[in-house]
Design a protein around this motif. Structure first.
Motif, PDB file in Angstrom:
ATOM      1  N   ALA A 202     -56.959 -30.662 -92.079  1.00 21.46           N
ATOM      2  CA  ALA A 202     -56.060 -31.503 -92.859  1.00 21.46           C
ATOM      3  C   ALA A 202     -55.402 -30.590 -93.957  1.00 21.46           C
ATOM      4  CB  ALA A 202     -56.728 -32.727 -93.401  1.00 21.46           C
ATOM      5  N   GLY A 203     -54.208 -30.645 -94.297  1.00 20.93           N
ATOM      6  CA  GLY A 203     -53.823 -29.942 -95.223  1.00 20.93           C
ATOM      7  C   GLY A 203     -52.084 -30.281 -95.434  1.00 20.93           C
ATOM      8  N   PHE A 204     -51.796 -29.360 -96.566  1.00 17.70           N
ATOM      9  CA  PHE A 204     -50.408 -29.775 -96.892  1.00 17.70           C
ATOM     10  C   PHE A 204     -49.653 -28.563 -97.329  1.00 17.70           C
ATOM     11  CE2 PHE A 204     -52.119 -30.126-100.455  1.00 17.70           C
ATOM     12  CZ  PHE A 204     -51.238 -29.688-101.879  1.00 17.70           C
ATOM     13  N   SER A 205     -48.233 -28.554 -97.243  1.00 18.37           N
ATOM     14  CA  SER A 205     -47.626 -27.503 -97.670  1.00 18.37           C
ATOM     15  C   SER A 205     -46.402 -27.905 -98.515  1.00 18.37           C
ATOM     16  CB  SER A 205     -47.110 -26.458 -96.617  1.00 18.37           C
ATOM     17  OG  SER A 205     -46.203 -27.023 -95.763  1.00 18.37           O
ATOM     18  N   LEU A 206     -45.699 -26.993 -99.408  1.00 20.93           N
ATOM     19  CA  LEU A 206     -44.668 -27.271-100.102  1.00 20.93           C
ATOM     20  C   LEU A 206     -43.704 -26.092 -99.895  1.00 20.93           C
ATOM     21  CD1 LEU A 206     -46.080 -28.577-103.645  1.00 20.93           C
ATOM     22  CD2 LEU A 206     -45.438 -29.760-101.659  1.00 20.93           C
ATOM     23  N   SER A 207     -42.467 -26.139 -99.655  1.00 23.27           N
ATOM     24  CA  SER A 207     -41.608 -25.197 -99.583  1.00 23.27           C
ATOM     25  C   SER A 207     -40.448 -25.496-100.136  1.00 23.27           C
ATOM     26  CB  SER A 207     -41.259 -25.078 -97.954  1.00 23.27           C
ATOM     27  OG  SER A 207     -40.958 -26.147 -97.517  1.00 23.27           O
ATOM     28  N   THR A 208     -39.433 -24.491-100.840  1.00 23.08           N
ATOM     29  CA  THR A 208     -38.314 -24.634-101.513  1.00 23.08           C
ATOM     30  C   THR A 208     -37.617 -23.027-101.398  1.00 23.08           C
ATOM     31  OG1 THR A 208     -37.503 -25.118-103.455  1.00 23.08           O
ATOM     32  CG2 THR A 208     -39.441 -23.858-103.555  1.00 23.08           C
ATOM     33  N   PRO A 209     -36.273 -23.537-101.192  1.00 20.53           N
ATOM     34  CA  PRO A 209     -35.526 -22.221-101.062  1.00 20.53           C
ATOM     35  C   PRO A 209     -34.660 -21.667-102.634  1.00 20.53           C
ATOM     36  CG  PRO A 209     -34.161 -23.945-100.465  1.00 20.53           C
ATOM     37  CD  PRO A 209     -35.501 -24.688-100.789  1.00 20.53           C
ATOM     38  N   VAL A 210     -35.113 -22.341-103.504  1.00 14.51           N
ATOM     39  CA  VAL A 210     -34.473 -22.207-105.043  1.00 14.51           C
ATOM     40  C   VAL A 210     -34.797 -20.672-105.396  1.00 14.51           C
ATOM     41  CG1 VAL A 210     -34.416 -24.607-105.241  1.00 14.51           C
ATOM     42  CG2 VAL A 210     -36.337 -23.313-106.312  1.00 14.51           C
ATOM     43  N   PHE A 211     -35.943 -20.230-105.068  1.00 18.96           N
ATOM     44  CA  PHE A 211     -36.249 -18.858-105.651  1.00 18.96           C
ATOM     45  C   PHE A 211     -35.776 -17.434-105.056  1.00 18.96           C
ATOM     46  CE2 PHE A 211     -39.683 -21.967-106.964  1.00 18.96           C
ATOM     47  CZ  PHE A 211     -39.389 -21.845-108.274  1.00 18.96           C
ATOM     48  N   PHE A 212     -34.938 -16.704-105.733  1.00 17.14           N
ATOM     49  CA  PHE A 212     -34.630 -15.351-105.457  1.00 17.14           C
ATOM     50  C   PHE A 212     -33.898 -15.317-103.907  1.00 17.14           C
ATOM     51  CE2 PHE A 212     -38.706 -15.089-107.730  1.00 17.14           C
ATOM     52  CZ  PHE A 212     -38.143 -14.763-108.954  1.00 17.14           C
ATOM     53  N   GLY A 213     -33.388 -16.502-103.412  1.00 12.99           N
ATOM     54  CA  GLY A 213     -32.508 -16.474-102.336  1.00 12.99           C
ATOM     55  C   GLY A 213     -33.317 -16.292-100.914  1.00 12.99           C
ATOM     56  N   GLY A 214     -34.689 -16.752-101.033  1.00 12.98           N
ATOM     57  CA  GLY A 214     -35.589 -16.905 -99.980  1.00 12.98           C
ATOM     58  C   GLY A 214     -36.309 -18.074 -99.961  1.00 12.98           C
ATOM     59  N   MET A 215     -37.329 -18.197 -99.100  1.00  9.12           N
ATOM     60  CA  MET A 215     -38.174 -19.500 -98.903  1.00  9.12           C
ATOM     61  C   MET A 215     -39.565 -19.160 -99.424  1.00  9.12           C
ATOM     62  SD  MET A 215     -38.417 -22.604 -97.830  1.00  9.12           S
ATOM     63  CE  MET A 215     -36.889 -22.790 -96.706  1.00  9.12           C
ATOM     64  N   THR A 216     -39.884 -20.012-100.658  1.00  9.39           N
ATOM     65  CA  THR A 216     -41.033 -19.868-101.267  1.00  9.39           C
ATOM     66  C   THR A 216     -41.981 -21.040-100.560  1.00  9.39           C
ATOM     67  OG1 THR A 216     -40.017 -19.081-103.206  1.00  9.39           O
ATOM     68  CG2 THR A 216     -42.536 -20.069-103.371  1.00  9.39           C
ATOM     69  N   ARG A 217     -43.350 -20.795-100.258  1.00  4.74           N
ATOM     70  CA  ARG A 217     -44.041 -21.471 -99.867  1.00  4.74           C
ATOM     71  C   ARG A 217     -45.728 -21.674-100.188  1.00  4.74           C
ATOM     72  NH1 ARG A 217     -43.241 -24.676 -95.096  1.00  4.74           N
ATOM     73  NH2 ARG A 217     -44.985 -25.289 -93.783  1.00  4.74           N
ATOM     74  N   LEU A 218     -46.106 -22.910-100.575  1.00  2.00           N
ATOM     75  CA  LEU A 218     -47.399 -22.991-100.932  1.00  2.00           C
ATOM     76  C   LEU A 218     -47.949 -23.959-100.045  1.00  2.00           C
ATOM     77  CD1 LEU A 218     -49.674 -22.466-103.274  1.00  2.00           C
ATOM     78  CD2 LEU A 218     -48.561 -24.504-104.229  1.00  2.00           C
ATOM     79  N   GLY A 219     -49.377 -23.987 -99.602  1.00  3.79           N
ATOM     80  CA  GLY A 219     -50.011 -24.472 -98.683  1.00  3.79           C
ATOM     81  C   GLY A 219     -51.666 -24.380 -98.997  1.00  3.79           C
ATOM     82  N   LEU A 220     -52.250 -25.480 -98.576  1.00  7.44           N
ATOM     83  CA  LEU A 220     -53.642 -25.743 -98.588  1.00  7.44           C
ATOM     84  C   LEU A 220     -54.135 -26.539 -97.495  1.00  7.44           C
ATOM     85  CD1 LEU A 220     -56.242 -25.390-100.722  1.00  7.44           C
ATOM     86  CD2 LEU A 220     -55.517 -27.698-101.241  1.00  7.44           C
ATOM     87  N   GLU A 221     -55.219 -25.857 -97.045  1.00 11.75           N
ATOM     88  CA  GLU A 221     -55.839 -26.641 -95.751  1.00 11.75           C
ATOM     89  C   GLU A 221     -57.267 -26.639 -95.832  1.00 11.75           C
ATOM     90  OE1 GLU A 221     -54.410 -25.875 -91.337  1.00 11.75           O
ATOM     91  OE2 GLU A 221     -56.229 -24.784 -91.274  1.00 11.75           O
ATOM     92  N   HIS A 222     -58.036 -27.524 -95.345  1.00 10.64           N
ATOM     93  CA  HIS A 222     -59.512 -27.719 -95.526  1.00 10.64           C
ATOM     94  C   HIS A 222     -59.849 -27.946 -93.891  1.00 10.64           C
ATOM     95  CE1 HIS A 222     -63.327 -29.440 -95.913  1.00 10.64           C
ATOM     96  NE2 HIS A 222     -63.272 -29.051 -97.352  1.00 10.64           N
ATOM     97  N   GLN A 223     -60.783 -27.285 -93.531  1.00 14.00           N
ATOM     98  CA  GLN A 223     -61.233 -27.398 -92.077  1.00 14.00           C
ATOM     99  C   GLN A 223     -62.603 -27.843 -91.984  1.00 14.00           C
ATOM    100  OE1 GLN A 223     -59.677 -25.729 -89.325  1.00 14.00           O
ATOM    101  NE2 GLN A 223     -61.202 -25.886 -87.688  1.00 14.00           N
ATOM    102  N   TRP A 224     -62.863 -28.753 -91.334  1.00 18.67           N
ATOM    103  CA  TRP A 224     -64.514 -29.239 -90.964  1.00 18.67           C
ATOM    104  C   TRP A 224     -64.966 -28.960 -89.692  1.00 18.67           C
ATOM    105  CZ3 TRP A 224     -60.274 -32.114 -92.952  1.00 18.67           C
ATOM    106  CH2 TRP A 224     -60.648 -32.496 -94.263  1.00 18.67           C
ATOM    107  N   TYR A 225     -66.075 -28.166 -89.581  1.00 22.97           N
ATOM    108  CA  TYR A 225     -66.442 -27.476 -88.352  1.00 22.97           C
ATOM    109  C   TYR A 225     -67.512 -28.404 -87.724  1.00 22.97           C
ATOM    110  CZ  TYR A 225     -64.539 -23.362 -90.215  1.00 22.97           C
ATOM    111  OH  TYR A 225     -63.472 -22.541 -90.696  1.00 22.97           O
ATOM    112  N   GLY A 226     -67.683 -28.551 -86.283  1.00 22.23           N
ATOM    113  CA  GLY A 226     -68.415 -29.283 -85.666  1.00 22.23           C
ATOM    114  C   GLY A 226     -69.931 -28.957 -85.908  1.00 22.23           C
TER     115      GLY A 226
END
Length: 251
Positions: A202-226
């Motif tokens: 499960a995780g989420f990401s945030l993205s925005t095009p407002v910085f330096f003419g490109g796409m900035t993206r921040l993400g976090l994910e947690h993995q649970w192993y069997g």
């Protein structure tokens, strides 16, 4: 070798960043993609800790072909909001004796190459993805299937994307990378035959095009192993976190 393990983590994290950035730019231009990023990953094998990795980003997106380093997908068919793609991706999951003392006396587990088919279903702001890949080089002879659902929510110039997934790795794949053969067992490392297992993330990401003419993206994910993975004498955790921050743009 630790250098090989470090390179593997770099390539995997770079591919995640490239794929995530392009996913956030589906309505954007086609062509070559470049940028920079940083990733933080947790290892589950004993003898490893967190890794902070600087990441160069290079990729390409066309009508059908998408290439992000060694990760390749090709759209085979599109029927309305459903698409089918062929996928090719390296699997950097191996180890050798020099990686950690826990592997002393064990045979090398090799990296491999996976290939398979993926399906995407888009319904307004929802995305359902499923894919199955197989070991093409015959190292593990294993198979992995994944199912994930994500949602995109826009607030001003920021897109928020939570995502939940489940995967199944068959016994051949899990046992190859996490099992201990009878002739590899020691007083400190018991023989272990791993079965197929289900993992969750499960995780989420945030993205925005407002910085330096490109796409900035921040993400976090947690993995649970069997349990087949977490019970292995080669691992010391049953879950892990990964995070990334990136900026990219098309040529």
């Amino acid at each position: 070798m630790r250098v090989r393990r470090y390179f593997s983590a770099v390539v995997l994290s770079a591919a995640v960043l490239c794929s995530a950035t392009v996913a956030a730019q589906q309505a954007g231009p086609q062509g070559f993609l470049y940028g920079v990023g940083i990733g933080v990953n947790q290892e589950i094998y004993r003898g490893y800790s967190n890794r902070t990795i600087p990441l160069p980003i290079v990729g390409y997106r066309g009508d059908r072909l998408s290439v992000y380093g060694p990760f390749i997908s090709y759209k085979l068919l599109e029927l309305g909001n459903i698409s089918f793609s062929a996928k090719l991706a390296p699997r950097f999951a191996g180890f050798d004796e020099s990686d950690s003392s826990v592997f002393t006396g064990m045979a090398k587990r090799k990296d491999s190459l996976d290939g398979g088919i993926g399906v995407q279903l888009r319904q307004q702001d929802w995305l359902l993805e499923a894919d199955t890949v197989f070991d093409l080089l015959g190292n593990s002879n294993g198979r992995e299937s994944k199912l994930a659902v994500g949602y995109s929510y826009r607030t001003g110039p920021v897109v928020i994307e939570p995502k939940f997934g489940i995967s199944y790795s068959d016994s051949k794949l899990v046992n190859y990378y996490y099992g201990v053969r009878a002739d590899e067992a020691t007083a400190q490392r018991a023989a272990y035959k791993a079965g197929g297992t289900v993992n969750y993330n499960a995780g989420f990401s945030l993205s925005t095009p407002v910085f330096f003419g490109g796409m900035t993206r921040l993400g976090l994910e947690h993995q649970w192993y069997g349990s087949s993975i977490s019970d292995s004498p080669l691992t010391d955790r049953d879950s892990g976190l990964s995070a990334f921050l990136s900026w990219s743009t098309f040529f």
